[in-house]
Design a protein around this motif. Sequence first.
Motif, short mmCIF file in Angstrom:
data_model
loop_
_atom_site.label_atom_id
_atom_site.label_comp_id
_atom_site.label_asym_id
_atom_site.label_seq_id
_atom_site.Cartn_x
_atom_site.Cartn_y
_atom_site.Cartn_z
N VAL A 113 -11.73 -57.41 23.70
CA VAL A 113 -11.01 -56.15 23.48
C VAL A 113 -10.49 -56.15 22.04
O VAL A 113 -9.49 -56.81 21.74
N TYR A 114 -11.18 -55.43 21.18
CA TYR A 114 -10.80 -55.34 19.77
C TYR A 114 -10.76 -53.86 19.39
O TYR A 114 -11.51 -53.39 18.54
N VAL A 115 -9.88 -53.13 20.05
CA VAL A 115 -9.77 -51.70 19.82
C VAL A 115 -8.30 -51.32 19.89
O VAL A 115 -7.52 -51.94 20.62
N SER A 116 -7.91 -50.35 19.09
CA SER A 116 -6.54 -49.83 19.14
C SER A 116 -6.59 -48.34 18.81
O SER A 116 -7.64 -47.79 18.51
N HIS A 117 -5.42 -47.70 18.88
CA HIS A 117 -5.36 -46.26 18.71
C HIS A 117 -4.89 -45.88 17.31
O HIS A 117 -3.88 -46.39 16.82
N VAL A 118 -5.64 -44.98 16.70
CA VAL A 118 -5.20 -44.34 15.47
C VAL A 118 -4.72 -42.95 15.86
O VAL A 118 -5.43 -42.21 16.54
N LYS A 119 -3.49 -42.59 15.45
CA LYS A 119 -3.01 -41.27 15.86
C LYS A 119 -2.27 -40.58 14.73
O LYS A 119 -1.72 -41.21 13.82
N THR A 120 -2.30 -39.25 14.81
CA THR A 120 -1.55 -38.43 13.88
C THR A 120 -0.91 -37.30 14.67
O THR A 120 -1.51 -36.76 15.60
N THR A 121 0.34 -36.96 14.33
CA THR A 121 1.11 -35.97 15.06
C THR A 121 1.62 -34.91 14.10
O THR A 121 2.05 -35.21 12.98
N THR A 122 1.60 -33.67 14.54
CA THR A 122 2.13 -32.57 13.75
C THR A 122 2.59 -31.48 14.71
O THR A 122 2.38 -31.58 15.93
N THR A 123 3.19 -30.41 14.19
CA THR A 123 3.55 -29.30 15.06
C THR A 123 2.31 -28.44 15.31
O THR A 123 1.38 -28.41 14.49
N ILE A 124 2.34 -27.73 16.42
CA ILE A 124 1.20 -26.86 16.75
C ILE A 124 1.04 -25.77 15.69
O ILE A 124 -0.09 -25.42 15.30
N GLY A 125 2.17 -25.26 15.20
CA GLY A 125 2.10 -24.25 14.15
C GLY A 125 1.43 -24.78 12.90
O GLY A 125 0.57 -24.11 12.30
N ASP A 126 1.80 -25.97 12.48
CA ASP A 126 1.21 -26.58 11.27
C ASP A 126 -0.28 -26.79 11.46
O ASP A 126 -1.08 -26.56 10.54
N LYS A 151 -0.95 -52.95 10.08
CA LYS A 151 -0.45 -51.97 11.04
C LYS A 151 -0.87 -52.33 12.46
O LYS A 151 -0.10 -52.17 13.41
N ILE A 152 -2.09 -52.82 12.61
CA ILE A 152 -2.57 -53.25 13.93
C ILE A 152 -1.70 -54.38 14.47
O ILE A 152 -1.28 -54.37 15.64
N THR A 153 -1.39 -55.34 13.63
CA THR A 153 -0.54 -56.47 14.03
C THR A 153 0.85 -56.01 14.41
O THR A 153 1.44 -56.47 15.39
N TYR A 154 1.40 -55.06 13.62
CA TYR A 154 2.74 -54.53 13.91
C TYR A 154 2.78 -53.86 15.29
O TYR A 154 3.70 -54.08 16.07
N GLU A 155 1.77 -53.03 15.59
CA GLU A 155 1.73 -52.32 16.87
C GLU A 155 1.59 -53.30 18.02
O GLU A 155 2.22 -53.14 19.07
N LEU A 156 0.76 -54.33 17.84
CA LEU A 156 0.59 -55.32 18.91
C LEU A 156 1.88 -56.09 19.14
O LEU A 156 2.28 -56.32 20.29
N ASP A 157 2.55 -56.46 18.07
CA ASP A 157 3.82 -57.17 18.21
C ASP A 157 4.85 -56.32 18.94
O ASP A 157 5.66 -56.84 19.73
N ARG A 158 4.83 -55.02 18.69
CA ARG A 158 5.77 -54.12 19.38
C ARG A 158 5.47 -54.05 20.87
O ARG A 158 6.39 -54.07 21.70
#
Length: 472
Positions: free
Chosen positions: A333-346, A370-377
């Motif tokens: 298992v060598y997969v993680s999530h890349v995500k971006t968030t914004t408002t629907i209006g934007d 960043k991958i290591t940070y997310e896994l540690d969290r």
Amino acid sequence: MSSPCSSSSSSSSSEVKIISKCFVKPKTLPEKWKEPYHFAPLDHFVLTIHYIQKGLLFLKPSFPESGDDAKEDFMQTLLEKLKDSLATTLVHFYMLSGRLSSLKSESQTSHSVFVDCNNSPGAGFIHAESDLSVSDIVGSKYVPLAVHSFFDHHKAVNRDGYTMSLLSVKVTELVDGVFIGLSMNHSIGDGSSFWQFFNSFSDIFNSQEDTTDNNNNNKLLCLKNPPIFRHVSGPMYSLPFSEPDESISFYETPVLKERMFHFSSETVRWLKSKANQECGTTEISSFQSLTAFIWRSITRARKLPNDQETTCRVAAGNRSRMNPPLPPNHFGVYVSHVKTTTTIGDLLENNFGCAALKLHQAVSEHTIEKITYELDRLLKYHITLEEYRMSSLNIVHMGSSPRFNKYGCEFGMGKAVAVRSGYGGKYDGKVSAYPGREGGASIDLEVCLLPEFMEALESDQEFMSLVSSSSS
């Protein structure tokens, strides 16, 4: 090495009847078979999600003059070759014939998970029959619910691997076709590993055509790109629960509409060109452009207030991002999530290129740090992947990949007619990307939405104008 198949007349749906079931073990037992295969930290958190369920639909050869006997001989030969090929493939992927087990701490307050290959009957193998035809599957506007019954381990989560096989192959004979559906425990491997196994299974099956006697068995044991497994000398991580069940939360998928949308090579190239032109760059990829397009289209179909947030998430492979980088055939298992968030209006008031650029920037910033940070969290707060996955509202999640060699899997019946998936891992806003059957840059998107959102998407002229009618 397979156990005798037991016959059964019970059915898993009104269209599918189970003919026989058995278990298959590796043809030869590697020395590693005796050793437990311990989970890495991330593997523990995948226990809460469903098995990977993907399969291929093939047309049966035609038997114009031979009648039913030839059809029966074809299926019997196919089933025997599939079982024999599975036994050989499992020599390379030995842990897929095992079962999950736990090692408790001395204080009985935590446990680690491993794969036990010694106390397991093997991988599952099922023969089933359906009264459906190929056109019933590929000719329907929506993916028929009956397709879910073409897979074993319906609704199973990875935690069920303590009592269920970690891999199960279900071969369903249709009126004029054959569906080969694989269910694989997602805590053992990701989508890349799943399709590595499927392709190896196909390669070994096809190599049987050149094998005339047992002296050539060594030829069947050779793979061009055999899986590479990490070296684990002992338990790497312990979950803070005395019993595995305490860490599991179950999610019941609501009734969804599933539909395949086809985007031609020309359309995909046009979207990429449009996104880059609007942003004054050349860095945005074809897949990022298509993902941005489906994100905006689904968000528009939901008709939510402009001040609400929306998230687009993409499953990203991490092998090339590791330090040092791992080869593509590194199993696990060598997969993680890349995500971006914004408002629907934007998202909707700005042009399409802005959404594509947001995704491109998120992918560019998805570094090993960043991958290591997310896994540690995840490890620090013991967040299950199911909780993490459902933590964002109004989500569009792009899973799978058009880069996986899905149509390269052949089992003596030519190129598959279509790729389809089971119940596992689906929710409102889940999109899975497959390569288009004709190749090139074409892509098929399997879109899962609540019925009212699917209806709105289908009424969206901007979206439907780019969808090709030649969807498989």
